[in-house]
Design a protein around this motif. Sequence first.
Motif, PDB file in Angstrom:
ATOM      1  N   ASP B  75       0.831  -1.201   0.000  1.00 34.37           N
ATOM      2  CA  ASP B  75       0.000   0.000   0.000  1.00 34.37           C
ATOM      3  C   ASP B  75       0.868   1.254   0.000  1.00 34.37           C
ATOM      4  O   ASP B  75       0.622   2.205  -0.759  1.00 34.37           O
ATOM      5  CB  ASP B  75      -0.904   0.039   1.243  1.00 34.37           C
ATOM      6  N   THR B  76       1.902   1.228   0.848  1.00 34.57           N
ATOM      7  CA  THR B  76       2.778   2.397   0.957  1.00 34.57           C
ATOM      8  C   THR B  76       3.467   2.671  -0.374  1.00 34.57           C
ATOM      9  O   THR B  76       3.485   3.806  -0.859  1.00 34.57           O
ATOM     10  CB  THR B  76       3.840   2.150   2.046  1.00 34.57           C
ATOM     11  N   LEU B 222      -2.727   3.272   0.446  1.00 34.96           N
ATOM     12  CA  LEU B 222      -3.052   3.576   1.841  1.00 34.96           C
ATOM     13  C   LEU B 222      -4.497   4.049   1.970  1.00 34.96           C
ATOM     14  O   LEU B 222      -5.216   3.643   2.890  1.00 34.96           O
ATOM     15  CB  LEU B 222      -2.090   4.652   2.363  1.00 34.96           C
ATOM     16  N   TYR B 241      -2.683   3.367  10.258  1.00 39.06           N
ATOM     17  CA  TYR B 241      -2.507   3.846   8.888  1.00 39.06           C
ATOM     18  C   TYR B 241      -2.506   5.371   8.845  1.00 39.06           C
ATOM     19  O   TYR B 241      -1.692   5.991   8.153  1.00 39.06           O
ATOM     20  CB  TYR B 241      -3.618   3.292   7.969  1.00 39.06           C
TER      21      TYR B 241
END
Lengths: 261, 268
Positions: B75-76, B222, B241
């Motif tokens: 995601d990052t 994210l 998150y």
Amino acid sequence: MIAIDNVNKTYGDNVVLERVSASVQEGEFVTLVGASGCGKSTFLKMLLGTEVPSSGSLLLDGEPIPNEPDSSRGIVFQQYSVFPHMTVLANVLAARGFLQPGITGRLWGKKRAQALGDAKALLLEVGLEHALNKYPHELSGGMRQRLAIAQALLDQPRILLLDEPFGALDPGIRADMHKLVLRLWKQHRLTVFMVTHDLQEAFHLGTRLWVFDKIRHDPDAPQAWGATITYDLSVTEVGVDEYQKMQEDLGQPIPPFSLVS
Amino acid sequence: MKRLINAAPSRVSAMALGILPFVLLLIIYSMGSDARLEVNPNDKLLPSFAQMGDAIQRMAFEPSKRTGEYLFWQDTLSSLTRLGMGMLIAASLGLVIGLSTGALPLARAGFSPLVTVISLVPPLALLPILFIVFGLGEVSKVALIAIGITPAIAREIQRRTEEIPSEQIVKAQTLGANTAQIFSRVLLPQLLPRLIDSVRLTMGSGWLFLISAEAIASTDGLGYRIFLVRRYMSMDVILPYVFWITLLAFLLDLLLRLANKRLFPWYQ
């Protein structure tokens, strides 16, 4: 060298300069004085090429002065004359680089070595040899103006325009700058036009002094008449009477007569 | 006793005063979390720090059962790639547009009104159009960031260009410079640090556009993740998150600030 014939400058109804005529020989040091807003800076801008006369002619060697700045006329402003993102040496080198054709005006090889030598010699002449790698914000006001002068002189312009170059400096530093300017003027055989607020400075530096003032006044419409050159004198030959009259006209103390002649 | 307006803290007490609100927030949170969990151990609204740690352990250090990816890092990476590309495009376009409209009267006459009008269009309102034109893939997300940020940077750079004293431009000309040399040697070098400043300022909007685009149509990122787990009320994932996004934003800003200081020593 420079012939000014009946030059007028108006912005709409506002007449700034009218019927300015004079001629200047190579090697003269002309100082321009006058009250604020009398058009002396406008006149300097015409010589520079950022302003054009509304009528009349302004000739350099018989040709009209180009209507944009170029390398025949160098300039030093009161401030912002140097590039803040370049070191002292790079500022002066840029003057040579900008003469090259091309997109970046960077110098390479032999040309760079030659320019480096010239730049260092000139910086030594103006007393900045110890500050070659400093940025302008690290310099004092006087040093910045020295840099601006060196930058303007590297490629030997015939005419040097000075727009109140020492107006923001302390008196002591100003005296040093006067010596420097006089030395460079003789050495490089320049023709100098210098705008100043300071009559004393004008007398001290110039070989010729122009006073800009309005001859005619209309109290109801102060903008209706423009200024012109009311005194055009050779500083070395001022008579006592003329001198006293000027002092009265300008309402400003000027140096004792003995100092002038 | 000094007037309040003159009372300044010492270095140490300034630091203590700065940390205090964070500590208080943490204490209040953990008290609230404890209270709720005591009543109902399955409460999801205010997870304990241990529960959040477990969630991060699961997301970041164990491969996903479905895809085998480490979701947190995946995601990052996706989000930073989109943000980076969007900001890079916006900065380049903004620099070119702002520099030319700021320095060339002809370009200003031609482009300035257009840039002003475009900057008034709310970028999120364009998102459906982008999805239709570019599909739901990466392009539309990057395009949203670029379209949203470019006008802001362009206008800022135009202003900064106009602020460069005209004396410098005149001086360069008296030294013989042509237009291209004035651009490459006088204007551009002075605008680069200002460009970095304006990227720092617009980065916040960049994150906004990124997370919006990811929330609406995406398969990772994210923003996608926090909107996905919202369905299960997984606050134990959402809170870490959000904290991570904040930390990334802070680090990016710090990086740009240091780069500016390092690369442009003359710029204050």
